[in-house]
Design an enzyme around this catalytic site. Structure first.
Site, mmCIF file in Angstrom:
data_model
loop_
_atom_site.group_PDB
_atom_site.id
_atom_site.type_symbol
_atom_site.label_atom_id
_atom_site.label_comp_id
_atom_site.label_asym_id
_atom_site.label_seq_id
_atom_site.Cartn_x
_atom_site.Cartn_y
_atom_site.Cartn_z
ATOM 1 N N GLU A 112 41.187 44.889 43.739
ATOM 2 C CA GLU A 112 41.605 43.674 44.446
ATOM 3 C C GLU A 112 42.820 43.908 45.341
ATOM 4 O O GLU A 112 43.847 43.222 45.234
ATOM 5 C CB GLU A 112 41.867 42.544 43.445
ATOM 6 C CG GLU A 112 40.605 42.149 42.692
ATOM 7 C CD GLU A 112 40.750 40.935 41.789
ATOM 8 O OE1 GLU A 112 41.889 40.590 41.429
ATOM 9 O OE2 GLU A 112 39.727 40.331 41.429
ATOM 10 N N GLU A 130 32.942 42.409 39.404
ATOM 11 C CA GLU A 130 33.558 41.462 38.474
ATOM 12 C C GLU A 130 32.936 40.104 38.717
ATOM 13 O O GLU A 130 32.873 39.642 39.860
ATOM 14 C CB GLU A 130 35.074 41.335 38.695
ATOM 15 C CG GLU A 130 35.887 42.463 38.143
ATOM 16 C CD GLU A 130 37.379 42.189 38.207
ATOM 17 O OE1 GLU A 130 37.796 41.025 38.043
ATOM 18 O OE2 GLU A 130 38.125 43.156 38.435
HETATM 19 C C1 BG6 Z 1 40.461 39.757 38.450
HETATM 20 C C2 BG6 Z 1 41.119 40.992 37.912
HETATM 21 O O1 BG6 Z 1 41.362 39.190 39.298
HETATM 22 O O2 BG6 Z 1 40.149 38.719 37.586
HETATM 23 C C3 BG6 Z 1 40.979 41.195 36.432
HETATM 24 O O3 BG6 Z 1 40.686 42.130 38.586
HETATM 25 C C4 BG6 Z 1 41.092 39.857 35.724
HETATM 26 O O4 BG6 Z 1 41.935 42.125 36.020
HETATM 27 C C5 BG6 Z 1 39.965 38.975 36.212
HETATM 28 O O5 BG6 Z 1 41.103 39.940 34.334
HETATM 29 C C6 BG6 Z 1 39.851 37.642 35.505
HETATM 30 O O6 BG6 Z 1 41.072 37.012 35.518
HETATM 31 P P1 BG6 Z 1 41.751 36.461 34.201
HETATM 32 O O7 BG6 Z 1 43.050 36.009 34.620
HETATM 33 O O8 BG6 Z 1 40.850 35.366 33.743
HETATM 34 O O9 BG6 Z 1 41.783 37.600 33.252
#
Ligand code: BG6
Length: 485
Positions: free
Chosen positions: A181, A383
């Protein structure tokens, strides 16, 4: 093109899950590892923000220090991933496990050996690793010494780290992602993620100090140059390597069909998403960014050869995270919605999860088409998932049907995007096993197919158990995305 792509996912499609070292491994100071920037972040909650401390404070909870202990449990976890049928697994390497101070003369052999073991285990199960080189962390010593990515010195440290990884894991790892990111630096929250901190009046690092766009965009430039150098180096070391970028895709629709709102949506898309994508894929800064810098008094200091480096280090694939969408433009007051680094306004057509992230499967199809139209290189969704509170029933089961619904709807839209013609090659569901939340430091915000017994205060047995979604995802993978029921 695979002829099956008109019907569903291509036969070569990779299915798996994604994690990040600092949210998963624990063992933050074991076997020579030293603190990373992530190790200096205290726990928070939905309402209390995480804090960055300069020193490790006694009695304070730092979620990354133990996380969920992948470091000692990788065999068991990978076994579970294999049981679900994963064909790929996205993970990251903790930079300070390899170079504890960032600029050490020699890499830390014990750290390298840990990843040898992890890769061997994945290989045993036929799981392709997709490795993020820096996922929201860097050795904290580089922050102390150079203020992290604010300084050019960090570029050389990173490239040497990459060289060590590429030489060591040649023939074992094929897919690399240079930065997680990277576009988070476009907004204030990104400065710490780059280990670049502001100093307040008392001389201490302080993430609440006034934001500096100049510092952030300069740090971003250093990361983009570092990424390009890494891509070039990777191709020299092994032409079989495939190196990608990773964008936190901020999908912001215009709040109305007023032309001004649509223009705002376009401009946000340019700066939030396309700026980094363009530099990575096309090898140069787009004109809109140059104009933005000029209008906002930002002067990117470039050294001789930087432009050439960016051209030479163009990525092989484009990957992104996608959780939510929001609305931008004119809206009534008090209508804001938080998000994954990038927030916006609420969309009346969408529902949200408990943390306010709006659920928008169709947006994923929209983004996939949008980025593929622009870049025409293979795309990965690395993701995606639902952060939710899970309840363990009296019989020990976890009935996470809400998670299945979320994932089904998104996978359906990916399938539509493949039919649209997008060259989508992989999907890794975020936090395939419960890990620490990056934004809040909580354990309660869970994404996994595998439950981990641990709470927000760090208490629990760390025992793993399968949720209802475990068998569901297994079926999805076995049918190559055809059976989503
Ligand atoms: C992304 C990141 O922004 O979102 C991860 O790359 C992160 O590291 C994921 O865990 C989900 O966000 P969160 O805050 O729910 O863990």
């Amino acid at each position: 093109m695979d002829m099956n792509s008109t019907k569903g996912f291509p036969s070569t499609f990779m299915w798996g899950g994604a994690t990040a070292a600092n949210q998963y491994e624990g063992a933050w100071n074991a076997d020579g590892k030293k603190a990373s920037t992530a190790d200096m972040m205290t726990g928070g909650t939905h309402t209390i923000p995480r804090r960055i401390s300069r020193y490790i404070e006694e009695g304070v909870h730092y979620p990354s220090h133990e996380a969920v202990d992948f470091y000692h449990r990788y065999r068991e976890d990978i076994e579970l991933f294999a049981e679900m049928g994963f064909t790929c697994f996205r993970m990251s390497i903790a930079w300070s496990r390899i170079f504890p101070n960032g600029d050490d003369a020699e890499p830390n052999e014990a750290g390298l050996r840990f990843y040898d073991n992890v890769f061997a285990e994945l290989n045993k199960h036929g799981i392709e690793p997709i490795v993020t080189i820096s996922h929201y962390e860097a050795p904290f010593a580089l922050t102390e010494k150079f203020n992290g990515w604010a300084s050019r010195e960090t570029i050389d440290c990173y490239v040497r780290y990459c060289k060590t990884l590429f030489e060591r894991y040649k023939g074992t790892v094929k897919y690399w992602i240079t930065f997680n990111e990277i576009n988070s630096l476009v907004v204030p929250a990104g400065a710490f993620l780059a280990g670049a901190l502001l100093v307040d009046d008392s001389g201490l690092f302080n993430n609440t100090a006034v934001d500096s766009t100049q510092l952030r965009f300069q740090a971003l430039h250093h990361q983009l140059v570092a990424s390009a150098r890494a891509v070039k180096l990777a191709h020299e070391i092994d032409p079989e390597f495939r190196v990608g970028c990773m964008i936190n895709y901020s999908c912001g629709y215009g709040s109305t069909c007023r032309p001004e709102d649509m223009l705002t949506a376009l401009q946000k898309d340019q700066m939030n998403n396309m700026l980094c994508g363009d530099v990575h894929v096309r090898g140069e800064y787009p004109e809109f960014a140059e104009n933005y810098f000029e209008r906002n008094g930002i002067r990117i200091h470039m050294e001789d050869g930087d432009k050439e480096t960016l051209k030479q280090g163009r990525v092989d694939f484009y990957s992104f995270s996608y959780y939510k969408s929001h609305v931008v433009g004119t809206r009534p007051e008090g209508d804001e919605t938080p998000g994954n680094v990038f927030g916006g306004f609420k969309n009346p057509y969408l529902k949200a999860n408990d943390w306010g992230w709006q659920i928008d499967p169709v947006g994923l199809r929209y983004v996939l088409n949008h980025v593929y139209d622009r870049y025409r290189i293979p795309v990965m969704v690395v993701e995606n998932g639902l952060g939710a509170v899970d309840t363990v029933e009296a019989d020990g089961s976890i009935q996470d049907t809400y998670r299945i619904d979320f994932l089904r709807d998104h996978i359906e839209q990916m399938r539509e995007a493949v039919r649209d013609g997008v060259n989508l090659i992989a999907y890794t569901a975020w936090g395939c096993i419960d890990i620490v939340s990056a934004s809040t430091g909580e354990m309660a915000k869970r994404y996994g197919f595998v439950y981990v017994d641990k709470d927000n205060d760090g208490k629990g047995t760390l025992k793993r158990s399968k949720k209802k979604s475990f068998d569901w995802y297994k079926k999805v993978i076995a049918s190559n995305g055809a059976d989503l029921d």
